[in-house]
Design an enzyme around this catalytic site. Structure first.
Site, mmCIF file in Angstrom:
data_model
loop_
_atom_site.group_PDB
_atom_site.id
_atom_site.type_symbol
_atom_site.label_atom_id
_atom_site.label_comp_id
_atom_site.label_asym_id
_atom_site.label_seq_id
_atom_site.Cartn_x
_atom_site.Cartn_y
_atom_site.Cartn_z
ATOM 1 C CG ASP A 72 -4.425 6.614 7.721
ATOM 2 O OD1 ASP A 72 -4.270 6.447 6.491
ATOM 3 O OD2 ASP A 72 -3.507 6.445 8.545
ATOM 4 N NE ARG A 100 -2.680 1.336 6.798
ATOM 5 C CZ ARG A 100 -2.744 2.100 7.873
ATOM 6 N NH1 ARG A 100 -2.446 1.589 9.050
ATOM 7 N NH2 ARG A 100 -3.096 3.353 7.765
ATOM 8 N NE ARG A 127 -2.480 3.150 -1.863
ATOM 9 C CZ ARG A 127 -2.330 3.217 -0.541
ATOM 10 N NH1 ARG A 127 -1.909 2.155 0.129
ATOM 11 N NH2 ARG A 127 -2.574 4.329 0.108
ATOM 12 C CG HIS A 134 -8.472 5.856 -2.057
ATOM 13 N ND1 HIS A 134 -8.060 6.213 -0.794
ATOM 14 C CD2 HIS A 134 -7.340 5.639 -2.774
ATOM 15 C CE1 HIS A 134 -6.734 6.217 -0.756
ATOM 16 N NE2 HIS A 134 -6.271 5.870 -1.937
ATOM 17 C CB SER A 157 -2.027 15.626 3.652
ATOM 18 O OG SER A 157 -1.037 14.838 3.012
ATOM 19 C CD GLU A 193 2.770 16.994 4.142
ATOM 20 O OE1 GLU A 193 3.262 18.147 4.089
ATOM 21 O OE2 GLU A 193 1.685 16.776 4.705
ATOM 22 C CD1 TRP A 197 0.105 17.778 -3.042
ATOM 23 C CD2 TRP A 197 -0.857 17.141 -4.956
ATOM 24 N NE1 TRP A 197 -1.021 18.535 -3.214
ATOM 25 C CE2 TRP A 197 -1.630 18.176 -4.379
ATOM 26 C CE3 TRP A 197 -1.284 16.586 -6.171
ATOM 27 C CZ2 TRP A 197 -2.797 18.658 -4.976
ATOM 28 C CZ3 TRP A 197 -2.439 17.080 -6.763
ATOM 29 C CH2 TRP A 197 -3.185 18.103 -6.157
ATOM 30 C CG LEU A 226 -21.651 18.571 10.509
ATOM 31 C CD1 LEU A 226 -20.985 18.429 11.865
ATOM 32 C CD2 LEU A 226 -21.583 17.243 9.757
ATOM 33 N NE ARG A 235 -3.455 8.583 11.387
ATOM 34 C CZ ARG A 235 -2.440 9.047 10.709
ATOM 35 N NH1 ARG A 235 -1.732 10.029 11.213
ATOM 36 N NH2 ARG A 235 -2.107 8.546 9.546
ATOM 37 N NE ARG A 295 2.214 8.629 10.366
ATOM 38 C CZ ARG A 295 2.451 7.320 10.278
ATOM 39 N NH1 ARG A 295 3.110 6.708 11.235
ATOM 40 N NH2 ARG A 295 2.052 6.633 9.233
HETATM 41 C C1 IPE Z 1 -6.841 7.274 3.022
HETATM 42 O O1 IPE Z 1 -6.099 6.207 3.502
HETATM 43 C C2 IPE Z 1 -6.246 8.626 3.254
HETATM 44 C C3 IPE Z 1 -6.088 9.443 2.013
HETATM 45 C C4 IPE Z 1 -4.979 10.092 1.779
HETATM 46 C C5 IPE Z 1 -7.155 9.587 1.037
HETATM 47 P P1 IPE Z 1 -4.660 5.805 2.977
HETATM 48 O O2 IPE Z 1 -4.649 5.856 1.487
HETATM 49 O O3 IPE Z 1 -3.620 6.648 3.645
HETATM 50 O O4 IPE Z 1 -4.556 4.299 3.466
HETATM 51 P P2 IPE Z 1 -3.278 3.543 4.045
HETATM 52 O O5 IPE Z 1 -2.726 4.385 5.146
HETATM 53 O O6 IPE Z 1 -2.321 3.376 2.916
HETATM 54 O O7 IPE Z 1 -3.829 2.237 4.533
HETATM 55 MG MG MG Z 2 -2.509 6.417 5.343
#
Ligand code: IPE
Ligand code: MG
Length: 222
Positions: A2, A6, A15, A19, A47, A49, A51, A113, A170, A176
């Site tokens: 995560d 940001r 964004r 990624h 996830s 969610e 989408w 792994l 996390r 969360r």
């Molecule tokens: C990557 O981080 C998680 C994915 C869903 C690929 P985020 O895209 O959730 O980044 P933030 O939380 O907006 O910073």
């Molecule tokens: Mg996030």
């Protein structure tokens, strides 16, 4: 994994750039886990969610995933990593699903792994999936409702046959679980770190493991 968005915003980048960097971090951290002898690693890539995000962002994450899969069919054969996918794959493109099966097939005899990539994964969806499977067994007379045990659920979740996670980590400063491994995490130790995923380094994993090593796990006993 995560904090990609940001991380990008802090640098006035789209964004998508977050990624891209996050995907590189993922490659480095999985290799590091294999190197230090971790046996099972599950990464939350997308996830059920996610989408809800703009289509352009979803498309760019799927594109990165596809690139990773294509690469894994060549370069990653050198690694001793067994790759598996967990989640509901029905909404994924046939092309991606085909690459996923190939990656699983190609790495199935690897002994290092075991890497689970959670894609269109949701803990509640996973439990509903197990419930549907149990309901089918009951409807077809293979199982009686009074005999349903925790074991029956554990055998029907996506990670069946693998141990429950010892540690759930996390990053990004959020506190969360966001629907991750709900069934499996009953006695997992959580470590929350205030570091955005693209910045995450092997040394940060070491820090989390050291913190884990100091925990006193009692599993409800004394
Ligand atoms: C990557 O981080 C998680 C994915 C869903 C690929 P985020 O895209 O959730 O980044 P933030 O939380 O907006 O910073
Ligand atoms: Mg996030």
């Amino acid at each position: 994994m995560d904090g990609n968005g940001r991380w990008a915003r802090k640098r006035a980048l789209p964004r998508q750039a977050g990624h891209n960097y996050g995907a590189q971090t993922f490659r480095k951290i999985t290799k590091y886990c294999e190197k230090i002898g971790i046996k099972h690693l599950t990464v939350y890539a997308f996830s059920t969610e996610n989408w809800r995000r703009p289509k352009s962002e979803v498309d760019s994450i799927m594109k990165l995933f596809k690139e990773y899969l294509e690469e894994s069919l060549t370069d990653f054969t050198k690694e001793n990593i067994r790759t598996r996918f967990i989640g509901d794959f029905t909404p994924l493109s046939p092309e991606i699903r085909e690459l996923m099966s190939k990656a699983e097939e190609l790495t199935k005899n690897k002994t290092g792994l075991c890497l689970n990539i959670a894609i269109n994964y949701g803990g509640r969806e996973e439990i509903a999936h197990a419930a549907r499977s149990i309901a089918r067994d009951v409807a077809e007379g293979r199982l009686s409702p009074d005999d349903i045990t925790q074991q029956d659920i554990s055998e029907r979740i996506y990670t069946a046959g693998q141990p429950d996670p010892d540690l759930i980590l996390r990053p990004s400063g959020e506190y969360r679980t966001s629907n991750f491994l709900l069934w499996q995490s009953a006695y997992s130790e959580y470590v929350f770190m205030d570091i955005l995923w693209p910045d995450f380094k092997p040394a940060d994993l070491d820090r989390a493991l050291n913190e884990y090593a100091r925990r006193n796990r009692r599993f409800g006993g004394v």
